[in-house]
Design an enzyme around this catalytic site. Structure first.
Site, mmCIF file in Angstrom:
data_model
loop_
_atom_site.group_PDB
_atom_site.id
_atom_site.type_symbol
_atom_site.label_atom_id
_atom_site.label_comp_id
_atom_site.label_asym_id
_atom_site.label_seq_id
_atom_site.Cartn_x
_atom_site.Cartn_y
_atom_site.Cartn_z
ATOM 1 C CE1 TYR A 77 51.276 48.479 12.258
ATOM 2 C CE2 TYR A 77 53.574 48.042 11.705
ATOM 3 C CZ TYR A 77 52.343 47.606 12.178
ATOM 4 O OH TYR A 77 52.194 46.317 12.590
ATOM 5 C CG PHE A 129 48.831 40.979 40.097
ATOM 6 C CD1 PHE A 129 48.106 41.537 41.131
ATOM 7 C CD2 PHE A 129 48.323 41.044 38.809
ATOM 8 C CE1 PHE A 129 46.884 42.151 40.880
ATOM 9 C CE2 PHE A 129 47.114 41.657 38.550
ATOM 10 C CZ PHE A 129 46.393 42.216 39.594
ATOM 11 C CG ASP A 130 44.816 38.633 40.154
ATOM 12 O OD1 ASP A 130 45.446 39.327 39.343
ATOM 13 O OD2 ASP A 130 43.722 38.983 40.643
ATOM 14 C CG ASP A 220 54.972 42.611 38.443
ATOM 15 O OD1 ASP A 220 54.890 43.790 38.029
ATOM 16 O OD2 ASP A 220 53.986 41.882 38.575
ATOM 17 C CB ALA A 222 53.268 47.249 38.349
ATOM 18 C CE LYS A 263 48.601 47.700 37.995
ATOM 19 N NZ LYS A 263 48.286 46.963 36.774
ATOM 20 C CG HIS A 455 38.802 37.816 42.277
ATOM 21 N ND1 HIS A 455 39.544 36.762 41.802
ATOM 22 C CD2 HIS A 455 39.527 38.924 42.015
ATOM 23 C CE1 HIS A 455 40.662 37.226 41.283
ATOM 24 N NE2 HIS A 455 40.678 38.525 41.392
HETATM 25 C C1 LIG Z 1 51.900 43.678 40.633
HETATM 26 C C2 LIG Z 1 51.110 43.634 39.364
HETATM 27 N N1 LIG Z 1 51.613 42.989 38.297
HETATM 28 C C3 LIG Z 1 50.950 42.929 37.145
HETATM 29 C C4 LIG Z 1 49.709 43.501 36.983
HETATM 30 C C5 LIG Z 1 48.985 43.378 35.663
HETATM 31 O O1 LIG Z 1 49.053 44.572 34.958
HETATM 32 P P1 LIG Z 1 47.933 44.983 33.899
HETATM 33 O O2 LIG Z 1 46.691 45.257 34.670
HETATM 34 O O3 LIG Z 1 48.500 46.183 33.208
HETATM 35 O O4 LIG Z 1 47.767 43.834 32.952
HETATM 36 C C6 LIG Z 1 49.139 44.181 38.064
HETATM 37 C C7 LIG Z 1 47.805 44.802 37.904
HETATM 38 O O5 LIG Z 1 47.141 45.211 38.823
HETATM 39 C C8 LIG Z 1 49.861 44.259 39.291
HETATM 40 O O6 LIG Z 1 49.374 44.890 40.356
#
Ligand SMILES: Cc1ncc(COP(=O)(O)O)c(C=O)c1O
Length: 465
Positions: A77, A129-130, A220, A222, A263, A455
């Site tokens: 854990y 990002f969205d 961010d 990713a 990613k 979407h």
């Molecule tokens: C630039 C960016 N930030 C954040 C995220 C969100 O990450 P997660 O899908 O792991 O929640 C994404 C996902 O596609 C992304 O492309």
């Protein structure tokens, strides 16, 4: 680049170790399946998708080393050995002391914004990002995007169209709303902005403005490794640097970061937060424990921790990144040969087709981007996603267009280490069939959709008017 043996420079540095059979479908099956899915690619059963360019997130092929690492997962854990290896890998890459694990990127965003942003404050970004802007809104804040002006010209070969507009940022901070800026978030690479990279010069300039106005700058991160690779290829100062060295510089410039490990880190799940301030780290950890899991796993299994730890190392391999660059360029080239333009220059994780230019016969109110995405599926079983007015446009309660998106794009994402040159050329063949007679493809209308993140959940229908 200089470290490659010239004989091997153009070789993809991996081969198939395990394979998945691709479903080969008929036109009738695709038409029936897509209609039943309300013409929404997110609802389309994957068993009816032949080439899946919907997302590069969590879709990469695991390496044999990642599989081997997951076999020694420690599921105890707290403070497990898998956590030790994961934290060591991310600490070594980012040089951040305080690493907090989460279930995925959006969990990290939710925890950071709900802790750091007061209601009424702004999060300012090159482009959120969205899910990121959704999490800013859920925390009571406003997401402000300030992409650099170069991004507006989709056809130019400017190397760093993912940059933030530093002058506009400074103007905002110096103006009457300046005190409302709670955080600046640099998305590297800029997914919402055509997958374009951010230069180190731009990160440095942003950092300097943030320092002067006392605002924290977060990444961010990713796609930190792909951004680092493109910096070595496009920013003269870093031509001789390794992607790992550039990644270190990216992280050094930030006060904190959120990261989706799905990613560049090539893990099927997981995310993390990194901060320098121990007090902030304590507050974030407390929230992760309450919402995701104890602060040494954050909702990830030991297997995910292990796969991500190994994936973080593999993400900065120059031979792999160069292969990824070649794949994206090949896809952009075959699209161009087929008569379909995409945002130039190509990034790494996706190419963005200029559907507005190809589907001229469809007005923005009938979603030309969605029409092209639908055509790719119906013609050849290729799943992609629209990034145009269906996703970003403003619609009224009856789904009539109020304000269209600035561009009508289709994103063809490139899952990591998954598709071969043959698959990419196939996408070119499908595009060529569509581009030969684009007028035969209809527009779409929204039948029903939720008010946010339309979407993902919408139902659509074809219209020929
Ligand atoms: C630039 C960016 N930030 C954040 C995220 C969100 O990450 P997660 O899908 O792991 O929640 C994404 C996902 O596609 C992304 O492309």
């Amino acid at each position: 680049m200089s470290s490659f043996d010239p004989v091997m420079a153009e070789l993809d540095p991996y081969c198939n170790a395990i394979v998945r059979r691709l479903p080969l479908t008929t036109r009738e099956q695709r038409e029936e399946g897509f209609r039943a899915a309300g013409y929404n690619p997110f609802r389309l059963p994957a068993r009816l998708v032949t080439i899946d360019g919907l997302s590069d997130s969590g879709t990469g092929a695991l390496s044999t080393e990642q599989r081997a690492a997951s076999a020694r997962a420690d599921e105890r854990y707290a403070s497990s050995e898998s956590w030790d290896r994961f934290a060591a890998a991310l600490r070594s890459m980012s040089r951040f002391e305080h690493i907090i694990p989460t279930t995925q990127g959006r969990t990290a965003e939710s925890v950071v914004f709900s802790t750091m942003l007061k209601p009424g404050q702004f999060s300012v970004s090159n482009t959120h990002f969205d899910t990121t802007s959704a999490n800013v809104q859920l925390a009571g804040g406003t997401a402000v995007n300030l992409p650099c002006p170069e991004f507006a010209d989709l056809d130019s070969d400017e190397p760093f169209k993912g940059n933030i507009d530093v002058a506009a940022l400074e103007q905002l901070l110096a103006g009457p709303d300046g005190h409302r800026v709670g955080i600046v978030l640099m998305t590297i690479t800029n997914n919402g902005g055509g997958g374009q990279p951010v230069s180190i010069a731009n990160l440095r300039a942003t950092r300097e403005v943030c320092r002067r106005y006392g605002v924290p700058m977060f990444l961010d991160a990713a796609r930190f490794a792909e951004n680092a690779w493109l910096v070595t290829r496009r920013e003269a100062e870093f031509a001789a640097a390794t992607p790992r060295e550039v990644a270190g510089i990216e992280f050094d410039l930030a006060d904190g970061f959120v990261i989706s490990l799905k990613k560049d880190s090539m893990s099927p799940g997981g995310g993390a937060i990194g901060v320098r301030d121990p007090q902030l780290a304590g507050a974030l950890r407390a929230k992760v424990i309450a919402t995701a899991g104890f602060s040494t796993y954050g909702g990830m299994t030991g297997e995910t921790l292990e796969e991500a730890a190994r994936g973080i190392e593999e993400s900065v391999d120059p031979a792999y990144l160069y292969a990824r660059e070649r794949a994206a360029q090949l896809l952009a080239d075959v699209a161009q040969e087929a008569g379909v333009d995409s945002i130039r220059p190509a990034g790494l994780h996706a190419i963005y087709l200029n559907a507005g230019r190809l589907m001229r016969h469809i007005p923005q109110a009938r979603f030309p981007g969605h029409s092209l995405a639908a055509a790719l599926y119906l013609e050849g079983g290729v799943r992609t996603s629209e990034l145009g007015s269906l996703y970003l446009g403003e619609l009224d309660d009856e789904f009539r267009m109020v304000k269209p998106a600035p561009f009508e794009l289709v994103r063809v994402a490139l899952p990591r280490r998954v598709y071969t040159e043959n698959h990419l050329r196939y996408i070119g063949t499908v595009l060529a069939r569509i581009a030969k007679e684009p007028e035969r493809w209809p527009g779409y209308r929204v039948v029903s959709a939720p008010p946010t993140l339309r979407h993902f959940e919408g139902w659509y229908d074809q219209v020929r008017d």
